[in-house]
Write a protein that holds these residues in place. Structure first.
Motif, PDB file in Angstrom:
ATOM      1  N   GLY A   1       0.788  -1.221   0.000  1.00  0.00           N
ATOM      2  CA  GLY A   1       0.000   0.000   0.000  1.00  0.00           C
ATOM      3  C   GLY A   1       0.820   1.270   0.000  1.00  0.00           C
ATOM      4  O   GLY A   1       0.259   2.369   0.158  1.00  0.00           O
ATOM      5  N   TYR A   2       2.137   1.172  -0.212  1.00  0.00           N
ATOM      6  CA  TYR A   2       2.975   2.368  -0.276  1.00  0.00           C
ATOM      7  C   TYR A   2       3.006   2.905  -1.707  1.00  0.00           C
ATOM      8  O   TYR A   2       3.074   2.144  -2.672  1.00  0.00           O
ATOM      9  CB  TYR A   2       4.397   2.066   0.205  1.00  0.00           C
ATOM     10  CG  TYR A   2       4.489   1.864   1.695  1.00  0.00           C
ATOM     11  CD1 TYR A   2       4.597   2.946   2.560  1.00  0.00           C
ATOM     12  CD2 TYR A   2       4.441   0.588   2.237  1.00  0.00           C
ATOM     13  CE1 TYR A   2       4.660   2.763   3.935  1.00  0.00           C
ATOM     14  CE2 TYR A   2       4.499   0.388   3.613  1.00  0.00           C
ATOM     15  CZ  TYR A   2       4.613   1.488   4.460  1.00  0.00           C
ATOM     16  OH  TYR A   2       4.667   1.308   5.814  1.00  0.00           O
ATOM     17  N   ALA A   3       2.952   4.223  -1.829  1.00  0.00           N
ATOM     18  CA  ALA A   3       2.923   4.843  -3.149  1.00  0.00           C
ATOM     19  C   ALA A   3       4.241   4.643  -3.874  1.00  0.00           C
ATOM     20  O   ALA A   3       5.317   4.811  -3.301  1.00  0.00           O
ATOM     21  CB  ALA A   3       2.634   6.334  -3.000  1.00  0.00           C
ATOM     22  N   ARG A   4       4.134   4.291  -5.152  1.00  0.00           N
ATOM     23  CA  ARG A   4       5.311   4.243  -6.021  1.00  0.00           C
ATOM     24  C   ARG A   4       5.376   5.477  -6.892  1.00  0.00           C
ATOM     25  O   ARG A   4       6.454   5.970  -7.199  1.00  0.00           O
ATOM     26  CB  ARG A   4       5.285   2.988  -6.895  1.00  0.00           C
ATOM     27  CG  ARG A   4       5.096   1.688  -6.138  1.00  0.00           C
ATOM     28  CD  ARG A   4       6.007   1.556  -4.931  1.00  0.00           C
ATOM     29  NE  ARG A   4       7.433   1.555  -5.307  1.00  0.00           N
ATOM     30  CZ  ARG A   4       8.416   1.653  -4.428  1.00  0.00           C
ATOM     31  NH1 ARG A   4       8.159   1.780  -3.138  1.00  0.00           N
ATOM     32  NH2 ARG A   4       9.664   1.641  -4.850  1.00  0.00           N
ATOM     33  N   TYR A   5       4.219   5.972  -7.337  1.00  0.00           N
ATOM     34  CA  TYR A   5       4.206   7.194  -8.154  1.00  0.00           C
ATOM     35  C   TYR A   5       2.785   7.745  -8.225  1.00  0.00           C
ATOM     36  O   TYR A   5       1.808   6.992  -8.177  1.00  0.00           O
ATOM     37  CB  TYR A   5       4.723   6.919  -9.574  1.00  0.00           C
ATOM     38  CG  TYR A   5       5.050   8.186 -10.342  1.00  0.00           C
ATOM     39  CD1 TYR A   5       6.138   8.980  -9.973  1.00  0.00           C
ATOM     40  CD2 TYR A   5       4.261   8.610 -11.405  1.00  0.00           C
ATOM     41  CE1 TYR A   5       6.433  10.154 -10.661  1.00  0.00           C
ATOM     42  CE2 TYR A   5       4.549   9.780 -12.104  1.00  0.00           C
ATOM     43  CZ  TYR A   5       5.645  10.547 -11.732  1.00  0.00           C
ATOM     44  OH  TYR A   5       5.930  11.708 -12.397  1.00  0.00           O
ATOM     45  N   PHE A   6       2.700   9.073  -8.311  1.00  0.00           N
ATOM     46  CA  PHE A   6       1.448   9.780  -8.567  1.00  0.00           C
ATOM     47  C   PHE A   6       1.580  10.462  -9.922  1.00  0.00           C
ATOM     48  O   PHE A   6       2.648  10.975 -10.275  1.00  0.00           O
ATOM     49  CB  PHE A   6       1.201  10.868  -7.517  1.00  0.00           C
ATOM     50  CG  PHE A   6       1.000  10.375  -6.113  1.00  0.00           C
ATOM     51  CD1 PHE A   6      -0.270  10.198  -5.593  1.00  0.00           C
ATOM     52  CD2 PHE A   6       2.089  10.120  -5.288  1.00  0.00           C
ATOM     53  CE1 PHE A   6      -0.467   9.763  -4.290  1.00  0.00           C
ATOM     54  CE2 PHE A   6       1.910   9.686  -3.983  1.00  0.00           C
ATOM     55  CZ  PHE A   6       0.631   9.508  -3.481  1.00  0.00           C
ATOM     56  N   SER A   7       0.497  10.509 -10.682  1.00  0.00           N
ATOM     57  CA  SER A   7       0.562  11.149 -11.992  1.00  0.00           C
ATOM     58  C   SER A   7      -0.809  11.626 -12.448  1.00  0.00           C
ATOM     59  O   SER A   7      -1.839  11.068 -12.065  1.00  0.00           O
ATOM     60  CB  SER A   7       1.125  10.175 -13.034  1.00  0.00           C
ATOM     61  OG  SER A   7       1.246  10.808 -14.297  1.00  0.00           O
ATOM     62  N   ARG A   8      -0.767  12.647 -13.292  1.00  0.00           N
ATOM     63  CA  ARG A   8      -1.990  13.075 -13.986  1.00  0.00           C
ATOM     64  C   ARG A   8      -2.227  12.227 -15.236  1.00  0.00           C
ATOM     65  O   ARG A   8      -3.299  12.279 -15.833  1.00  0.00           O
ATOM     66  CB  ARG A   8      -1.876  14.552 -14.365  1.00  0.00           C
ATOM     67  CG  ARG A   8      -1.720  15.467 -13.152  1.00  0.00           C
ATOM     68  CD  ARG A   8      -1.661  16.936 -13.546  1.00  0.00           C
ATOM     69  NE  ARG A   8      -1.432  17.767 -12.384  1.00  0.00           N
ATOM     70  CZ  ARG A   8      -2.376  18.152 -11.531  1.00  0.00           C
ATOM     71  NH1 ARG A   8      -3.631  17.760 -11.738  1.00  0.00           N
ATOM     72  NH2 ARG A   8      -2.092  18.914 -10.486  1.00  0.00           N
TER      73      ARG A   8
END
Length: 253
Positions: A153-160
């Motif tokens: 559940g840890y973020a690897r990447y955020f993107s639009r």
């Protein structure tokens, strides 16, 4: 729930799309008061409104809120939270939830959820939420921020951008599968104050600037962000006049 946490509501008067947004009237109250009341419904031990505008401070004081005046030079809500943490002497291990000042319909349950999740994941500097995307249109909407997480559940990447990219579907115009793997990020954040105390020393990074997503700065410098699926819908936020009209109807005006 036994987690000790505080809420800080950053509120500024200037807004390119909706000037004076925190003081816009909704059902006889300024919007910032509705946000404050939602925050007070949570299990937080304290709720603080952080602002650089005396008009907002006066309105908040009038309905009994604790107000912390902050610098007018902050470029993000996180910077404003960091100043509050410093001014109020919050300890490194303390948890602070950032409730945006334009979320008058935010359920208190989600605030509690983020605080509890951060308390359970000691490696995380930040906790936040996601919701599963079911409408394919949202995958390609740059205003809908997508997130990819690992098995824990840890973020690897955020993107639009539409991540993950479904190569076998997007490239061939095939009908999309019924169950989409895409997750929409919900911008409700919990922070360990250790991170907030260090945040101002972190230089903006290329992914953050390219995507215009400040949470990428934390990932770039090796901080962990943990996500859980929102237990309930996040409610309608206010960015535009149209949003304001919708929320006025929802809250009974």
């Amino acid at each position: 729930m036994s987690t000790f946490f505080r809420i800080v509501i950053p509120a500024r008067y200037a807004s390119s799309r909706l000037p004076g947004k925190p003081l816009r009237d909704i059902a006889g109250k300024p919007m910032i008061q509705h946000v404050y009341e939602r925050a007070m419904e949570s299990e937080a031990q304290a709720v603080i409104i952080a602002t650089d505008d005396q008009r907002i401070a006066d309105a908040a004081t009038a309905f009994g809120a604790d107000v912390c005046m902050t610098s007018p030079n902050h470029t993000s809500g996180t910077d404003r939270l960091a100043e509050v943490a410093r001014l109020r002497g919050f300890a490194d291990q303390d948890i602070v939830i950032n409730v945006q000042g334009d979320e008058p319909c935010l359920p208190a349950q989600l605030i509690n959820q983020v605080a509890e999740d951060l308390s359970l994941h000691h490696e995380a500097a930040i906790a936040t939420l996601y919701a599963s995307i079911t409408d394919p249109q949202e995958i390609f909407d740059p205003n809908v921020v997508k997130v990819v997480t690992d098995a824990q559940g840890y973020a690897r990447y955020f993107s639009r951008a539409p991540i993950p990219w479904l190569r076998n579907y997007f490239a061939t115009d095939e009908v999309l599968p019924d169950q989409l793997p895409h997750k929409r990020h919900i911008g409700l954040y919990g922070y360990r104050c250790r991170f907030l105390h260090q945040y101002s020393s972190l230089e903006p990074c290329m992914p953050e600037q390219a995507e215009s997503l400040e949470q990428l700065r934390a990932l770039f410098y090796g901080y962990h962000i943990h996500l859980t699926e929102a237990a309930v819908a996040a409610g309608h936020g206010v960015d535009t006049e149209r949003d304001l009209a919708i929320v006025r109807q929802l809250l009974g005006e």
